[in-house]
Design a protein around this motif. Sequence first.
Motif, PDB file in Angstrom:
ATOM      1  N   GLU A 278     -17.821  24.004   7.838  1.00 32.95           N
ATOM      2  CA  GLU A 278     -18.708  23.994   8.997  1.00 32.95           C
ATOM      3  C   GLU A 278     -19.206  22.584   9.301  1.00 32.95           C
ATOM      4  O   GLU A 278     -19.386  22.225  10.461  1.00 32.95           O
ATOM      5  CB  GLU A 278     -19.885  24.953   8.798  1.00 32.95           C
ATOM      6  CG  GLU A 278     -19.479  26.411   8.746  1.00 32.95           C
ATOM      7  CD  GLU A 278     -18.690  26.876   9.962  1.00 32.95           C
ATOM      8  OE1 GLU A 278     -18.962  26.415  11.082  1.00 32.95           O
ATOM      9  OE2 GLU A 278     -17.791  27.704   9.780  1.00 32.95           O
TER      10      GLU A 278
ATOM     11  N   LEU B   2     -18.802  19.999  13.006  1.00 31.66           N
ATOM     12  CA  LEU B   2     -19.899  19.426  13.782  1.00 31.66           C
ATOM     13  C   LEU B   2     -19.407  18.251  14.622  1.00 31.66           C
ATOM     14  O   LEU B   2     -18.464  17.557  14.227  1.00 31.66           O
ATOM     15  CB  LEU B   2     -20.998  18.917  12.837  1.00 31.66           C
ATOM     16  CG  LEU B   2     -21.827  19.946  12.091  1.00 31.66           C
ATOM     17  CD1 LEU B   2     -22.729  19.245  11.073  1.00 31.66           C
ATOM     18  CD2 LEU B   2     -22.645  20.787  13.040  1.00 31.66           C
TER      19      LEU B   2
ATOM     20  N   GLN C 245     -23.657  14.250  15.034  1.00 33.81           N
ATOM     21  CA  GLN C 245     -24.452  15.219  14.281  1.00 33.81           C
ATOM     22  C   GLN C 245     -24.039  15.218  12.816  1.00 33.81           C
ATOM     23  O   GLN C 245     -24.882  15.240  11.920  1.00 33.81           O
ATOM     24  CB  GLN C 245     -24.302  16.620  14.874  1.00 33.81           C
ATOM     25  CG  GLN C 245     -24.989  16.788  16.197  1.00 33.81           C
ATOM     26  CD  GLN C 245     -24.818  18.187  16.749  1.00 33.81           C
ATOM     27  OE1 GLN C 245     -24.489  19.121  16.020  1.00 33.81           O
ATOM     28  NE2 GLN C 245     -25.041  18.327  18.049  1.00 33.81           N
ATOM     29  N   ARG C 246     -22.730  15.209  12.574  1.00 32.20           N
ATOM     30  CA  ARG C 246     -22.234  15.203  11.196  1.00 32.20           C
ATOM     31  C   ARG C 246     -22.689  13.940  10.472  1.00 32.20           C
ATOM     32  O   ARG C 246     -23.148  13.988   9.331  1.00 32.20           O
ATOM     33  CB  ARG C 246     -20.706  15.305  11.186  1.00 32.20           C
ATOM     34  CG  ARG C 246     -20.114  15.301   9.796  1.00 32.20           C
ATOM     35  CD  ARG C 246     -18.604  15.518   9.764  1.00 32.20           C
ATOM     36  NE  ARG C 246     -17.884  14.700  10.701  1.00 32.20           N
ATOM     37  CZ  ARG C 246     -17.224  15.162  11.771  1.00 32.20           C
ATOM     38  NH1 ARG C 246     -17.195  16.444  12.026  1.00 32.20           N
ATOM     39  NH2 ARG C 246     -16.586  14.346  12.575  1.00 32.20           N
TER      40      ARG C 246
ATOM     41  N   HIS D 251     -30.188  14.793  16.338  1.00 28.97           N
ATOM     42  CA  HIS D 251     -28.866  15.090  15.768  1.00 28.97           C
ATOM     43  C   HIS D 251     -28.992  15.964  14.519  1.00 28.97           C
ATOM     44  O   HIS D 251     -28.228  16.926  14.351  1.00 28.97           O
ATOM     45  CB  HIS D 251     -28.118  13.801  15.422  1.00 28.97           C
ATOM     46  CG  HIS D 251     -27.670  13.002  16.596  1.00 28.97           C
ATOM     47  ND1 HIS D 251     -26.971  13.536  17.655  1.00 28.97           N
ATOM     48  CD2 HIS D 251     -27.812  11.684  16.879  1.00 28.97           C
ATOM     49  CE1 HIS D 251     -26.704  12.594  18.544  1.00 28.97           C
ATOM     50  NE2 HIS D 251     -27.206  11.457  18.097  1.00 28.97           N
TER      51      HIS D 251
ATOM     52  N   ALA E 120     -27.611  19.771  14.151  1.00 29.22           N
ATOM     53  CA  ALA E 120     -26.623  20.029  13.093  1.00 29.22           C
ATOM     54  C   ALA E 120     -27.081  21.165  12.189  1.00 29.22           C
ATOM     55  O   ALA E 120     -26.295  22.062  11.867  1.00 29.22           O
ATOM     56  CB  ALA E 120     -26.387  18.757  12.277  1.00 29.22           C
TER      57      ALA E 120
ATOM     58  N   THR F  38     -26.848  24.528  14.008  1.00 27.03           N
ATOM     59  CA  THR F  38     -25.454  24.953  14.129  1.00 27.03           C
ATOM     60  C   THR F  38     -24.919  25.455  12.796  1.00 27.03           C
ATOM     61  O   THR F  38     -24.260  26.496  12.729  1.00 27.03           O
ATOM     62  CB  THR F  38     -24.578  23.795  14.645  1.00 27.03           C
ATOM     63  OG1 THR F  38     -25.087  23.369  15.912  1.00 27.03           O
ATOM     64  CG2 THR F  38     -23.135  24.219  14.790  1.00 27.03           C
ATOM     65  N   LEU F  39     -25.209  24.723  11.729  1.00 27.41           N
ATOM     66  CA  LEU F  39     -24.768  25.144  10.395  1.00 27.41           C
ATOM     67  C   LEU F  39     -25.405  26.469   9.999  1.00 27.41           C
ATOM     68  O   LEU F  39     -24.728  27.349   9.450  1.00 27.41           O
ATOM     69  CB  LEU F  39     -25.096  24.076   9.353  1.00 27.41           C
ATOM     70  CG  LEU F  39     -24.266  22.797   9.419  1.00 27.41           C
ATOM     71  CD1 LEU F  39     -24.836  21.757   8.472  1.00 27.41           C
ATOM     72  CD2 LEU F  39     -22.817  23.083   9.089  1.00 27.41           C
TER      73      LEU F  39
END
Length: 189
Positions: free
Chosen positions: A131, A135, A139-140, A170, A174, A177-178
């Motif tokens: 995951e 991203l 963000q990652r 960011h 992130a 989303t994760l």
Amino acid sequence: MAFRAELSAFLQSVEKRAFKQAVYTLRNDDAALDAVQDAMLKLSVSYGDRPAEEFPMLFQRILQNVVYDALRRQKVRNTWTTLLSSFVGDDEQDSDNDPLDTLAADSDAAYASTPHGHYERARTLAAIEREIERLPNRQREAFLMRYWEEMDIAETAAAMGCSEGSVKTHCSRATQTLAAALKAKGIVL
């Protein structure tokens, strides 16, 4: 009128390209596969009796609509899913908690030392890594610097060449989303 063989040949010829197209937009192999299958099914059911020359245009439009529907569902899901509800309990809403610490602090040491415990832990970590790969780049980058490299906001901002507010944004996006992706896979930390 198209025959079944023409429809089958068309679907076979576009499946790999359609999958790649859906993956680029959805950034999730499973969701992309579902979208392509839905689009193929809709073409077959609703437009299978059309001339074969119309298939490419119809299929692209159907695929776009299915992908956009999936994106809208993701957006709604992400709106209602927050980091705190996925990673910490209601009584632990302190900002000093690191969600990844819950993986390291395994309260049941006996379970963790079993083969099944090792397997579950490895599976969870692999899912998190997959995951994280999905991203967006910024963000990652922010997430890894803040939570894995344990850099503070100012250091991360300097390393990324952006403002501290951007780093916070960011990181927030992130983690949301994760959290949503892991929750969808049935992983609750």
